[in-house]
Design an enzyme around this catalytic site. Structure first.
Site, PDB file in Angstrom:
ATOM      1  N   HIS A 206      -5.068  -9.073  -3.964  1.00 14.65           N
ATOM      2  CA  HIS A 206      -4.116  -7.987  -3.754  1.00 14.65           C
ATOM      3  C   HIS A 206      -2.726  -8.489  -3.379  1.00 14.65           C
ATOM      4  O   HIS A 206      -1.721  -7.886  -3.747  1.00 14.65           O
ATOM      5  CB  HIS A 206      -4.635  -7.003  -2.699  1.00 14.65           C
ATOM      6  CG  HIS A 206      -4.752  -7.584  -1.325  1.00 14.65           C
ATOM      7  ND1 HIS A 206      -5.777  -8.428  -0.954  1.00 14.65           N
ATOM      8  CD2 HIS A 206      -3.963  -7.442  -0.212  1.00 14.65           C
ATOM      9  CE1 HIS A 206      -5.620  -8.767   0.311  1.00 14.65           C
ATOM     10  NE2 HIS A 206      -4.534  -8.188   0.799  1.00 14.65           N
ATOM     11  N   LYS A 210       2.685 -12.604  -3.284  1.00 15.08           N
ATOM     12  CA  LYS A 210       3.465 -13.215  -2.198  1.00 15.08           C
ATOM     13  C   LYS A 210       3.784 -14.678  -2.486  1.00 15.08           C
ATOM     14  O   LYS A 210       4.610 -15.279  -1.784  1.00 15.08           O
ATOM     15  CB  LYS A 210       2.714 -13.084  -0.869  1.00 15.08           C
ATOM     16  CG  LYS A 210       2.729 -11.648  -0.328  1.00 15.08           C
ATOM     17  CD  LYS A 210       2.066 -11.555   1.043  1.00 15.08           C
ATOM     18  CE  LYS A 210       2.172 -10.137   1.600  1.00 15.08           C
ATOM     19  NZ  LYS A 210       1.527  -9.996   2.919  1.00 15.08           N
ATOM     20  N   HIS A 235       6.449  -8.108  -4.105  1.00 12.15           N
ATOM     21  CA  HIS A 235       5.230  -8.896  -4.306  1.00 12.15           C
ATOM     22  C   HIS A 235       4.180  -8.124  -5.103  1.00 12.15           C
ATOM     23  O   HIS A 235       3.320  -8.734  -5.751  1.00 12.15           O
ATOM     24  CB  HIS A 235       4.654  -9.379  -2.967  1.00 12.15           C
ATOM     25  CG  HIS A 235       3.853  -8.360  -2.217  1.00 12.15           C
ATOM     26  ND1 HIS A 235       4.417  -7.435  -1.378  1.00 12.15           N
ATOM     27  CD2 HIS A 235       2.504  -8.129  -2.179  1.00 12.15           C
ATOM     28  CE1 HIS A 235       3.470  -6.687  -0.841  1.00 12.15           C
ATOM     29  NE2 HIS A 235       2.295  -7.089  -1.315  1.00 12.15           N
ATOM     30  N   HIS A 281      -1.798  -1.297  -4.161  1.00 15.66           N
ATOM     31  CA  HIS A 281      -2.396  -1.246  -2.821  1.00 15.66           C
ATOM     32  C   HIS A 281      -1.407  -0.870  -1.731  1.00 15.66           C
ATOM     33  O   HIS A 281      -1.807  -0.625  -0.588  1.00 15.66           O
ATOM     34  CB  HIS A 281      -3.077  -2.585  -2.484  1.00 15.66           C
ATOM     35  CG  HIS A 281      -2.140  -3.719  -2.239  1.00 15.66           C
ATOM     36  ND1 HIS A 281      -1.463  -4.361  -3.260  1.00 15.66           N
ATOM     37  CD2 HIS A 281      -1.759  -4.350  -1.087  1.00 15.66           C
ATOM     38  CE1 HIS A 281      -0.729  -5.334  -2.746  1.00 15.66           C
ATOM     39  NE2 HIS A 281      -0.886  -5.354  -1.427  1.00 15.66           N
ATOM     40  N   HIS A 282      -0.092  -0.788  -2.061  1.00 12.50           N
ATOM     41  CA  HIS A 282       0.888  -0.317  -1.081  1.00 12.50           C
ATOM     42  C   HIS A 282       1.424   1.076  -1.413  1.00 12.50           C
ATOM     43  O   HIS A 282       2.369   1.540  -0.771  1.00 12.50           O
ATOM     44  CB  HIS A 282       2.051  -1.307  -0.963  1.00 12.50           C
ATOM     45  CG  HIS A 282       1.741  -2.494  -0.099  1.00 12.50           C
ATOM     46  ND1 HIS A 282       1.474  -2.388   1.246  1.00 12.50           N
ATOM     47  CD2 HIS A 282       1.638  -3.810  -0.402  1.00 12.50           C
ATOM     48  CE1 HIS A 282       1.228  -3.592   1.745  1.00 12.50           C
ATOM     49  NE2 HIS A 282       1.314  -4.472   0.756  1.00 12.50           N
TER      50      HIS A 282
END
Length: 366
Positions: A206, A210, A235, A281-282
């Site tokens: 996920h 980064k 990211h 996922h954000h």
């Protein structure tokens, strides 16, 4: 090992004659005799035969009925069957061949003809058995190789996730904990087993994006300013691009032609799911998340699940910019975000198994 041969005829005298004719071959052939189709079917259900020899004209059920019944049985679909007919029975001969007879033999039968036909069908059966055994061996090798490739593929996924984790040493076993929690949450939501497994295997990726975030931002001990925040939010897109876009030169590596897009596009269910997770996922239930600001069920369920697991682990863990929160405080903080950050049904499922999340967090500590 002796070959097993079954003879089917309603005339005992004919069967006794066969027994006498084939006596010279008793060291290599075991003979079984049946006087009806039903008796023959009982025999083949109890033992395997290398060749079956049957008369076509019998009372109640004929040799054609036996052919039909045997060919319908999976274990005898390819067993050679010789049908005995009369010279004048041309229509029966064609029908017998249509039903799957291997060979035809006219009555009265001579010893030479019978032995020759039996030897021919036994050779055919031997070739069929060899081909079957080779196919089994090949299938086992293919399955073994497929299993090895699948293990290698899964290993690469987790190693790539670990590579991203090394950028931030404070995260420790974060990706492992997130994966385990995602599996528990997906199971609690009654997702299909294949989806549960795929989410478990790909959720560690996920935050792979980064890798593309500068250390001065990723490891900053204090609060990020708006510019730094916008950079770290990239990211998600970076991770999706890493997982989705085929690297330059991939066509040459895979020895496919660029003109054939269906071949040159790298398709993989794990990469597809990993891309969805990295990108979403954000995102937040109320649309205030990033990178696309989508809301509600427009957010893929995998993204909704990882969002809960990721936030829980982040709250429980020490980061360069924050302390670790207790289990109770973490639950309280997340509950305030139900319906805004988190999908209500996903969060409710999480609450039901929150203790399992805490157990995972306690288990996987460096």
């Amino acid at each position: 090992m002796k070959k097993q041969i079954l003879f089917v005829d309603d005339e005992p005298n004919f069967l006794n004659g066969v027994r006498r004719m084939l006596r010279p071959h008793r060291d290599e052939w075991d003979l079984t005799f049946a006087q009806s189709v039903d008796e023959a079917v009982e025999c083949v259900q109890k033992a395997s035969f290398d060749t079956i020899v049957s008369d076509v004209s019998m009372p109640v059920k004929t040799g054609l009925d036996l052919l039909s019944e045997l060919r319908a049985m999976e274990s005898f679909g390819s067993t050679p069957i010789i049908i005995l007919t009369g010279n004048a029975e041309s229509d029966l001969k064609r029908t017998a061949l249509d039903l799957g007879a291997t060979d035809l033999l006219n009555k009265p039968v001579t010893q030479e003809d019978l032995v020759a036909r039996i030897k021919s069908t036994l050779r055919l059966k031997s070739y069929q058995d060899q081909l079957r055994d080779q196919n089994i061996i090949l299938e086992e090798k293919v399955q073994e190789r497929t299993f090895q490739l699948d293990l290698a593929r899964r290993d690469i996924v987790w190693r790539l996730a670990k590579a991203g984790e090394y950028r931030d040493e404070e995260t420790g076993d974060h990706v492992i904990r997130v994966a385990c929690c995602c599996k528990k949450l997906a199971t609690s939501l009654d997702l299909p087993k294949d989806d549960i497994d795929t989410i478990f295997l790909t959720s560690p990726l996920h935050d792979v994006g980064k890798i593309g975030i500068p250390d001065c931002i990723l490891l900053k001990p204090g609060k990020l300013n708006p510019e730094e925040r916008s950079i770290i939010e990239t990211h998600c897109r970076i991770g999706a691009a890493i997982l989705r876009d085929a690297p330059k030169g991939m066509d040459s590596f895979l020895e496919v032609t660029p003109k054939n897009e269906s071949q040159s596009e790298l398709k993989d269910s794990l990469l597809d799911m990993a891309t969805v997770i990295a990108l979403n996922h954000h995102e937040k239930w109320d649309g205030s998340g990033y990178p696309h600001g989508i809301s509600g069920n427009d957010i893929p369920i995998a993204g909704q699940i990882v969002a809960v697991a990721d936030v829980f682990d982040a709250l429980r863990s020490v980061r360069p910019y924050k302390r670790s929160f207790s289990f109770e405080d973490s639950i309280e903080m997340m509950a305030k975000a139900r319906g805004s950050h988190f999908a209500p049904d996903v969060f409710d499922a999480f609450i039901d198994i929150a203790k399992d999340f805490e157990e995972v967090w306690s288990t996987y500590q460096s």
